[in-house]
Design a protein around this motif. Structure first.
Motif, mmCIF file in Angstrom:
data_model
loop_
_atom_site.group_PDB
_atom_site.id
_atom_site.type_symbol
_atom_site.label_atom_id
_atom_site.label_comp_id
_atom_site.label_asym_id
_atom_site.label_seq_id
_atom_site.Cartn_x
_atom_site.Cartn_y
_atom_site.Cartn_z
ATOM 1 N N GLU A 192 0.876 -1.259 -0.109
ATOM 2 C CA GLU A 192 0.002 -0.095 -0.017
ATOM 3 C C GLU A 192 0.685 1.367 -0.064
ATOM 4 O O GLU A 192 1.934 1.445 0.557
ATOM 5 N N LEU A 193 0.493 2.323 -0.470
ATOM 6 C CA LEU A 193 1.068 3.421 -0.683
ATOM 7 C C LEU A 193 1.566 3.999 0.705
ATOM 8 O O LEU A 193 0.478 4.148 1.536
ATOM 9 N N GLY A 194 2.801 4.384 0.902
ATOM 10 C CA GLY A 194 3.003 4.946 2.247
ATOM 11 C C GLY A 194 3.508 3.819 3.497
ATOM 12 O O GLY A 194 4.086 4.168 4.389
ATOM 13 N N SER A 195 3.239 2.461 3.180
ATOM 14 C CA SER A 195 3.360 1.373 3.979
ATOM 15 C C SER A 195 5.124 1.344 4.048
ATOM 16 O O SER A 195 5.830 1.596 3.045
ATOM 17 N N GLU A 196 5.341 0.689 5.423
ATOM 18 C CA GLU A 196 6.934 0.788 5.393
ATOM 19 C C GLU A 196 7.321 -0.795 5.119
ATOM 20 O O GLU A 196 6.387 -1.765 5.575
ATOM 21 N N LYS A 197 8.333 -0.940 4.599
ATOM 22 C CA LYS A 197 8.760 -2.378 4.427
ATOM 23 C C LYS A 197 10.233 -2.550 5.106
ATOM 24 O O LYS A 197 11.075 -1.698 4.860
ATOM 25 N N ILE A 198 10.060 -3.458 6.032
ATOM 26 C CA ILE A 198 11.645 -3.600 6.760
ATOM 27 C C ILE A 198 12.195 -4.990 6.467
ATOM 28 O O ILE A 198 11.650 -5.977 6.621
ATOM 29 N N PHE A 199 13.568 -4.790 5.932
ATOM 30 C CA PHE A 199 14.627 -5.765 5.607
ATOM 31 C C PHE A 199 15.365 -6.106 7.021
ATOM 32 O O PHE A 199 15.715 -5.054 7.483
ATOM 33 N N SER A 200 15.752 -7.209 7.442
ATOM 34 C CA SER A 200 16.427 -7.605 8.694
ATOM 35 C C SER A 200 17.516 -8.648 8.161
ATOM 36 O O SER A 200 17.210 -9.399 7.361
ATOM 37 N N GLY A 201 18.763 -8.453 8.564
ATOM 38 C CA GLY A 201 19.880 -9.246 8.273
ATOM 39 C C GLY A 201 20.589 -9.748 9.416
ATOM 40 O O GLY A 201 20.739 -9.081 10.423
ATOM 41 N N THR A 202 21.296 -11.044 9.291
ATOM 42 C CA THR A 202 21.884 -11.450 10.505
ATOM 43 C C THR A 202 23.230 -12.046 9.681
ATOM 44 O O THR A 202 23.289 -12.974 8.826
ATOM 45 N N ALA A 203 24.431 -11.685 10.053
ATOM 46 C CA ALA A 203 25.803 -12.361 9.700
ATOM 47 C C ALA A 203 26.235 -13.211 10.678
ATOM 48 O O ALA A 203 26.640 -12.644 11.978
ATOM 49 N N ASN A 204 26.524 -14.350 10.454
ATOM 50 C CA ASN A 204 27.159 -15.340 11.380
ATOM 51 C C ASN A 204 28.537 -15.676 10.984
ATOM 52 O O ASN A 204 28.643 -15.809 9.684
ATOM 53 N N TYR A 205 29.254 -15.654 11.896
ATOM 54 C CA TYR A 205 30.705 -16.010 11.593
ATOM 55 C C TYR A 205 31.579 -16.182 12.713
ATOM 56 O O TYR A 205 31.365 -16.339 13.832
ATOM 57 N N GLU A 206 32.800 -16.990 12.473
ATOM 58 C CA GLU A 206 33.737 -17.303 13.418
ATOM 59 C C GLU A 206 35.109 -16.578 13.232
ATOM 60 O O GLU A 206 35.554 -16.588 12.024
ATOM 61 N N PRO A 207 35.713 -16.023 14.238
ATOM 62 C CA PRO A 207 37.134 -15.221 13.952
ATOM 63 C C PRO A 207 38.029 -16.679 13.542
ATOM 64 O O PRO A 207 37.937 -17.764 14.125
ATOM 65 N N ALA A 208 39.054 -16.390 12.762
ATOM 66 C CA ALA A 208 40.124 -17.461 12.495
ATOM 67 C C ALA A 208 40.774 -18.061 13.561
ATOM 68 O O ALA A 208 41.284 -18.948 13.254
ATOM 69 N N PHE A 210 39.937 -18.460 16.599
ATOM 70 C CA PHE A 210 39.247 -19.272 17.705
ATOM 71 C C PHE A 210 38.065 -19.794 17.192
ATOM 72 O O PHE A 210 37.452 -19.299 16.219
ATOM 73 N N ALA A 211 37.300 -20.743 17.825
ATOM 74 C CA ALA A 211 36.110 -21.256 17.368
ATOM 75 C C ALA A 211 34.980 -20.940 18.095
ATOM 76 O O ALA A 211 34.243 -21.839 18.918
ATOM 77 N N SER A 212 34.650 -19.515 18.195
ATOM 78 C CA SER A 212 33.584 -19.248 18.866
ATOM 79 C C SER A 212 32.489 -18.511 17.679
ATOM 80 O O SER A 212 32.918 -17.856 16.853
ATOM 81 N N GLN A 213 31.048 -18.750 17.853
ATOM 82 C CA GLN A 213 30.326 -18.222 16.819
ATOM 83 C C GLN A 213 29.777 -16.640 17.342
ATOM 84 O O GLN A 213 29.648 -16.566 18.455
ATOM 85 N N PHE A 214 29.806 -15.759 16.445
ATOM 86 C CA PHE A 214 29.591 -14.338 16.593
ATOM 87 C C PHE A 214 28.488 -14.021 15.728
ATOM 88 O O PHE A 214 28.244 -14.703 14.558
ATOM 89 N N THR A 215 27.710 -12.805 15.898
ATOM 90 C CA THR A 215 26.616 -12.570 15.120
ATOM 91 C C THR A 215 26.744 -11.116 14.992
ATOM 92 O O THR A 215 27.148 -10.180 15.925
ATOM 93 N N ALA A 216 26.339 -10.487 13.980
ATOM 94 C CA ALA A 216 25.809 -9.118 13.410
ATOM 95 C C ALA A 216 24.791 -8.684 13.052
ATOM 96 O O ALA A 216 24.202 -9.675 12.014
ATOM 97 N N GLU A 217 23.831 -8.120 13.429
ATOM 98 C CA GLU A 217 22.580 -7.950 12.763
ATOM 99 C C GLU A 217 22.330 -6.274 12.628
ATOM 100 O O GLU A 217 22.671 -5.444 12.892
ATOM 101 N N GLU A 218 21.237 -6.121 11.725
ATOM 102 C CA GLU A 218 21.045 -4.821 11.264
ATOM 103 C C GLU A 218 19.469 -4.895 10.653
ATOM 104 O O GLU A 218 19.160 -6.174 10.098
ATOM 105 N N VAL A 219 18.822 -3.887 10.812
ATOM 106 C CA VAL A 219 17.489 -3.749 9.973
ATOM 107 C C VAL A 219 17.767 -2.659 9.023
ATOM 108 O O VAL A 219 18.488 -1.517 9.191
ATOM 109 N N PHE A 220 16.721 -2.560 7.987
ATOM 110 C CA PHE A 220 16.552 -1.583 6.888
ATOM 111 C C PHE A 220 15.291 -1.380 6.636
ATOM 112 O O PHE A 220 14.451 -2.290 6.191
ATOM 113 N N THR A 221 14.903 -0.245 6.735
ATOM 114 C CA THR A 221 13.402 0.224 6.586
ATOM 115 C C THR A 221 13.291 1.139 5.063
ATOM 116 O O THR A 221 13.927 2.111 4.993
#
Length: 189
Positions: free
Chosen positions: A105-121, A123-134
């Protein structure tokens, strides 16, 4: 002996503790879109740290009304919303470019969200970075033009002409025109 111990700790300990704050996820796309038109969105993962990343994966959640068309690189799942990106060196950036269409609909918001999962080279622990875009639906792919007299007297017959135009580059399916008439108007076809 104390100076030798400090020098040994500095020499054999990791460069710096990895906290995950050195990795950023960011979106780049238009803040408005015409409903039904092509929409291009870039998602970047930047490693601002001094440690390389491994097992890098990007996962997106699309808003209602978004239809995936293609991406560079190609997605790694059947839902076209995840990418296996491998390794990301210190100071490097990887970007995924997504093409699709947005409908709403005209004027409606559309929200994208993202998650990046990774391990530092280092050591073996999982990390996450998140962000949203409107973004929002800023215009319609359909334009309506109504031709009608400016005024009419009681009992006078008047003619209304309604013309619809598709202004997008895509075919618009299932178009429906809904008219609301005042109670005093009698329609004749």
């Amino acid at each position: 002996a104390g100076a030798l111990a400090v020098a040994g700790m500095m020499l054999f300990s990791p460069e710096k503790d990895f906290s995950g704050t050195q990795v950023t996820l960011s979106f780049n796309g238009p803040d408005g879109a015409a409903t039904g038109d092509e929409y291009v969105l870039s998602v970047s993962i930047q490693n601002n740290g001094s440690v390389a990343l491994k097992k890098l994966e990007l996962a997106l959640r699309y808003p209602e009304g978004f239809q995936f068309v293609s991406s560079t690189p190609k997605p790694s799942n059947e839902f076209s919303n995840a990418w296996q990106l491998g390794t990301l060196g210190a100071g490097d950036t990887k970007t995924v470019r997504i093409v699709g269409t947005l409908v709403g609909e005209l004027g409606s918001e559309k929200i994208f969200s993202g998650t990046a999962n990774y391990e530092p080279a280092n050591f073996a622990s999982q990390f996450t970075a998140e962000e949203v875009f409107t973004t929002h639906i800023s215009s319609s792919a359909l334009e309506l033009e109504i031709e009608a007299p400016r005024a009419a007297t009681k009992g006078q017959e008047v003619r209304y002409t309604i013309k619809g135009t598709n202004t997008s580059t895509e075919t618009v399916d299932r178009v429906r025109l809904v008219l609301a008439f005042p109670d005093s108007l009698i329609t004749v076809t």
